[in-house]
Design an enzyme around this catalytic site. Structure first.
Site, PDB file in Angstrom:
ATOM      1  N   GLU A  28       0.844  -1.199   0.121  1.00  0.00           N
ATOM      2  CA  GLU A  28       0.193  -0.050   0.048  1.00  0.00           C
ATOM      3  C   GLU A  28       0.955   1.214   0.044  1.00  0.00           C
ATOM      4  OE1 GLU A  28      -3.718  -0.228   2.116  1.00  0.00           O
ATOM      5  OE2 GLU A  28      -3.885   1.668   2.656  1.00  0.00           O
ATOM      6  N   GLU A  63       2.069   1.702  -3.486  1.00  0.00           N
ATOM      7  CA  GLU A  63       0.868   2.284  -4.047  1.00  0.00           C
ATOM      8  C   GLU A  63       0.835   3.719  -3.960  1.00  0.00           C
ATOM      9  OE1 GLU A  63      -2.538   0.323  -2.957  1.00  0.00           O
ATOM     10  OE2 GLU A  63      -3.509   0.266  -4.694  1.00  0.00           O
ATOM     11  N   CYS A 116      -8.356  -2.184   3.826  1.00  0.00           N
ATOM     12  CA  CYS A 116      -8.246  -3.510   4.420  1.00  0.00           C
ATOM     13  C   CYS A 116      -9.524  -3.974   5.374  1.00  0.00           C
ATOM     14  CB  CYS A 116      -6.829  -3.684   5.269  1.00  0.00           C
ATOM     15  SG  CYS A 116      -7.326  -2.197   6.563  1.00  0.00           S
ATOM     16  N   SER A 147      -7.519   1.371  -2.512  1.00  0.00           N
ATOM     17  CA  SER A 147      -6.139   0.678  -2.528  1.00  0.00           C
ATOM     18  C   SER A 147      -6.584  -0.690  -3.295  1.00  0.00           C
ATOM     19  CB  SER A 147      -5.528   0.587  -1.353  1.00  0.00           C
ATOM     20  OG  SER A 147      -4.603  -0.719  -1.342  1.00  0.00           O
ATOM     21  N   LYS A 158     -15.312 -10.049   7.919  1.00  0.00           N
ATOM     22  CA  LYS A 158     -14.262 -10.971   7.240  1.00  0.00           C
ATOM     23  C   LYS A 158     -15.020 -12.417   6.839  1.00  0.00           C
ATOM     24  CE  LYS A 158     -10.652  -8.479   7.931  1.00  0.00           C
ATOM     25  NZ  LYS A 158      -9.993  -7.984   6.960  1.00  0.00           N
ATOM     26  N   GLU A 200     -16.006 -11.297   3.286  1.00  0.00           N
ATOM     27  CA  GLU A 200     -15.021 -11.046   2.587  1.00  0.00           C
ATOM     28  C   GLU A 200     -14.274 -12.350   1.953  1.00  0.00           C
ATOM     29  OE1 GLU A 200     -11.207  -9.264   4.352  1.00  0.00           O
ATOM     30  OE2 GLU A 200     -10.811  -8.350   2.525  1.00  0.00           O
ATOM     31  N   GLU A 251     -13.631 -13.467  -5.707  1.00  0.00           N
ATOM     32  CA  GLU A 251     -12.276 -12.824  -6.241  1.00  0.00           C
ATOM     33  C   GLU A 251     -11.227 -13.200  -5.421  1.00  0.00           C
ATOM     34  OE1 GLU A 251     -14.843 -11.051  -5.813  1.00  0.00           O
ATOM     35  OE2 GLU A 251     -14.516  -9.078  -4.910  1.00  0.00           O
ATOM     36  N   CYS A 290     -10.714  -1.856  14.511  1.00  0.00           N
ATOM     37  CA  CYS A 290     -11.214  -3.597  14.702  1.00  0.00           C
ATOM     38  C   CYS A 290     -11.032  -3.903  16.139  1.00  0.00           C
ATOM     39  CB  CYS A 290     -10.099  -4.559  14.280  1.00  0.00           C
ATOM     40  SG  CYS A 290      -9.733  -4.452  12.407  1.00  0.00           S
TER      41      CYS A 290
END
Ligand code: HC1
Ligand code: SF4
Length: 576
Positions: free
Chosen positions: A278, A281, A299, A319, A358, A361, A366, A503
Site C-alpha cells: 500500500e 501504491e 483492509c 487501494s 471478514k 470477505e 475474487e 478492529c
C-alpha cells in the site's frame, strides 16, 4: 452541577444528564435494556423506571433529566414490581431456550430477569413465530428472541448510516427488520456486525462456522493453519473474565495449538506485507497517477462494501491491496506451500478475526489464488472463545508460546492495524522511507491516534506534504467523503475502518454488557487500543519494511512490491 437525591442520599451530578446516567455515575445500579448512551435514548422498555417525587406515574430514568433538588426513588416496591412486570411481559413472548442459546450467560435479558428475580411467567399463551433468517455467511437473525429494543436500528442508522432496519408492521406483529424482511445480503448492509454487538439478546449473532472448523481439525489429511488478527491478542482475554485490554498473545497461540491447529500464524505479518504494497501504491499514485488520489485504504471489508454501495464512483481510488488476512491466505497457499513442500489443496486457512465482515470477505468470489480460496473459514473472537471453553482449556492458566515460522515475526506497525488510525500510521512509517529514502526518526504519529470520529493531519514526505484523514464508524466516513467531494476539506490519503474504534471495536469482539451491566458503559475501545499502542511502544521493530520476513517473501517469491506476482496474489478489484 446539581444536587439530586437518590433514595434520600444527596449526590452532586453534572447538569444535563439523564437520571440513569447520573445513577450509574454514582454507582447506583438501575437495570436497562433498550438504552444505549447517546444512540438509543427512547425509554420504551420500561425496565429503568424510577419514582420521581411529585409525579404519580413512574418515569423511565434514561430519558428523565436531572435538575437541582430532584428526589428519586430507585428501589421501592412499586419500582421493583413495574420493572419485573416489564421483563416478565418480554419473556412471555420470547423463545426461552437459554440452555442452548448462543448468548447463554452473556445475555442482558437473562441478566436482568435474574437480577429482578423473575421466577415464573404467568402470561404465557400461544407464542408467535416471527422467523429465523440465516441465508448469508455473516449474520443470523432470530426474531423470536428480539425484544424490539431498536438498538440494532439505532446503531445501524445513526452510527453506520446504512439504514438497514426499520420497524415493520404494528403491535404484536412488530419486528425490527430490513425492508420486506429481506436477507441482509439483499439490502445495503455492509456486514459490519455492529448491530450484533448492540443486540442485548441472541436475536442477532454471527453465523457460526465452529462445526466446520472442528471437522477439518479432526481430518488428518488436512494441514490446518490458524491466523490471528492483531486485535485478538488484546481482546480475547475479556471472554475469560480478564480486564479489558489484557495482552494475551502467548496464551492465544498455546490455546490454538491445543485445539489442534497444525500451524499458528500472526496476521500482523501480512499486515506488514499490506503496508509494503500500500505504501508503494501511495508513492506510485503521488508520483505517476495523481488522478487516482486520494488513496483510500481497503483492509476493512465492511468499508469496501460501504464504498461499493454508496460511493461507486470512488472505487478506482480504493487501494487494490487485499486485506492482511486475505494476503496471509494467499501466501500460505502459494509461497509457504512451495517452501515447505505442502500440497496447497490440503491447506485449510482459518482466520481468527474480530469481525463478521471478514466472513463475507473470505467468501467473495475474487478472493482466491491459483484456484484455491485464500481463507477457508473465519471465526470471530467469540467463536474461538467458545471453542476454547468447549474443550475445557483453562485459558488463564495457559503458558505462553510463540507463533510458527515463517509468519512469526512482525513489526508493531502491523499490530497497531487493530486500532483506528493504526493502518495509516503504519503506512506513513513505510511510505516515508519509500518516498524520501530516509528513516523516520520518531515513528509515532499522534494525529492518527485517539477515539475522535474523524481525524485529519499533514505529513511531509520530503518536499511533498500530504493531507491525511482517518474515519472510523461508517457514518464518519460518509461525513469525510461529503466534505472531500464538495471541496470543503480535501485529503490525499484516507484510512477508513467501518467499526467505531477500528478492529478493536469489531462486530466479532467479546460482548461486554451481557455478563455484567456495569461493563456496558466502559470505554472499552479506548482500553483495547491503548493495549495495542503499548505493544508498539515497547517493540524493537516498528516499521513494516524492517520486518525480516518481508525480505524473505520478496526475495523468494514476490520480487518487489507491485511486481506482476504481487499483483496476481496480493491485489484485487471491486464491483459497483
Ligand atoms: Fe483487523 Fe486487519 S486490522 S482488518 O481490524 O487489516 O478483522 O484485528 O486482522 O485483515 O491485520 C480485523 C484486526 C485484521 C486484516 C489486519
Ligand atoms: Fe447495519 Fe452493520 Fe448490522 Fe448490516 S451489519 S445491519 S450495516 S449494523
Amino acid at each position: 452541577h446539581v444536587t439530586v437525591y437518590f433514595d434520600d442520599i444527596p449526590y452532586d451530578v453534572p447538569m444535563g444528564m439523564s437520571v440513569l446516567e447520573a445513577a450509574r455515575l454514582v454507582h447506583i445500579e438501575i437495570p436497562s435494556l433498550c438504552y444505549l448512551k447517546d444512540i438509543n435514548e427512547i425509554g420504551t422498555c420500561r425496565v429503568c423506571v424510577v419514582e420521581i417525587q411529585g409525579i404519580r406515574a413512574l418515569q423511565p430514568s434514561c430519558v428523565y433529566p436531572v435538575r437541582d433538588g430532584l428526589k428519586i426513588k430507585t428501589n421501592t416496591k412499586k419500582v421493583r414490581d413495574a420493572r419485573k412486570a416489564a421483563v416478565t411481559l418480554l419473556l412471555s413472548n420470547h423463545h426461552r431456550e437459554c440452555l442452548t442459546c448462543i448468548r447463554n450467560l452473556n445475555c442482558e435479558l437473562q441478566n436482568v430477569a435474574d437480577q429482578l428475580g423473575v421466577r415464573n411467567i404467568p402470561y404465557t399463551g400461544e407464542m408467535q413465530d416471527y422467523g429465523y433468517f440465516s441465508d448469508n455467511v455473516f449474520i443470523t437473525r432470530d426474531y423470536n428472541k428480539c425484544i424490539n429494543c431498536r438498538r440494532c436500528m439505532a446503531i445501524c442508522n445513526k452510527i453506520q448510516e446504512c439504514d438497514v432496519y426499520s420497524p415493520l408492521w404494528r403491535g404484536l406483529e412488530t419486528v425490527i427488520a430490513p425492508a420486506f424482511k429481506k436477507d441482509l445480503s439483499e439490502v445495503s448492509c455492509i456486514t459490519c456486525g455492529q448491530c450484533v454487538i448492540a443486540c442485548p439478546t441472541a436475536s442477532l449473532s454471527e453465523k457460526e462456522c465452529i462445526r466446520d472448523v472442528w471437522k477439518v481439525l479432526n481430518d488428518p489429511t488436512k494441514h490446518v493453519i490458524a491466523q490471528t488478527a492483531p486485535s485478538i491478542q488484546v481482546t480475547i482475554g475479556e471472554d475469560f473474565n480478564m480486564p479489558v485490554g489484557t495482552f494475551v498473545r502467548g496464551k492465544l497461540v498455546t490455546a490454538l495449538r491445543r485445539l489442534g491447529f497444525n500451524k499458528v500464524f500472526a496476521t500482523d505479518v501480512t499486515a506488514d506485507l499490506t503496508i509494503m504494497e500500500e505504501a508503494s501504491e501511495l508513492k506510485e499514485r503521488v508520483t505517476e497517477h495523481p488522478e487516482r488520489l486520494p488513496l483510500l485504504s481497503s483492509c476493512c471489508p465492511a468499508w469496501v462494501k460501504f464504498a461499493e454501495h454508496f460511493y461507486p464512483d470512488l472505487l478506482p481510488n480504493l487501494s487494490t491491496c487485499k486485506s492482511p488476512h486475505e494476503m496471509c491466505g494467499a501466501m500460505t497457499k502459494t509461497w509457504y506451500a512451495q517452501k515447505y513442500g505442502i500440497d496447497p489443496s490440503t491447506i485449510v486457512n482459518v482466520a481468527i478475526m474480530p469481525c463478521t465482515a471478514k466472513k463475507y470477505e473470505a467468501a467473495r468470489p475474487e478472493m482466491t489464488s491459483d484456484g484455491f480460496r485464500n481463507v477457508d473459514y473465519v471465526l470471530t473472537t467469540r467463536e474461538l472463545s467458545r471453542m476454547i471453553r468447549s474443550v475445557g482449556i483453562d485459558f488463564d492458566d495457559l503458558e505462553d508460546s510463540k507463533y510458527d515460522k515463517p509468519f512469526d515475526q512482525f513489526s508493531s506497525a502491523g499490530t497497531i492495524f487493530g486500532a483506528t488510525g493504526g493502518v495509516l500510521e503504519a503506512a506513513v512509517r513505510t511510505a516515508y522511507y519509500f518516498m524520501t529514502g530516509d528513516e523516520m526518526g520518531v515513528p509515532d504519529y499522534e494525529d492518527a491516534r485517539g477515539q475522535k470520529g474523524l481525524k485529519y493531519g499533514n505529513v511531509a514526505f520530503g518536499d511533498r506534504t500530504l493531507t491525511i484523514a482517518i474515519a472510523h464508524g461508517a457514518g464518519n466516513a460518509k461525513k469525510a467523503l461529503t466534505r472531500h467531494l464538495n471541496g470543503e476539506k480535501t485529503f490525499d490519503y484516507m484510512e477508513v475502518m467501518a467499526c467505531p474504534g477500528g478492529c478493536v471495536g469489531g462486530g466479532g469482539q467479546p460482548i461486554l454488557g451481557g455478563k455484567d451491566q456495569k461493563r456496558i458503559s466502559l470505554d472499552y475501545r479506548h482500553n483495547r487500543a491503548d493495549a495495542l499502542y503499548n505493544i508498539d511502544k515497547g517493540s524493537k521493530i516498528r516499521k513494516s519494511y524492517e520486518n525480516p520476513v518481508m525480505q524473505e517473501i520478496y526475495d523468494e517469491f514476490l520480487g518487489k512490491p507491485l511486481s506482476e506476482t504481487a499483483k496476481k496474489y496480493l491485489h484485487t478489484s471491486y464491483v459497483k
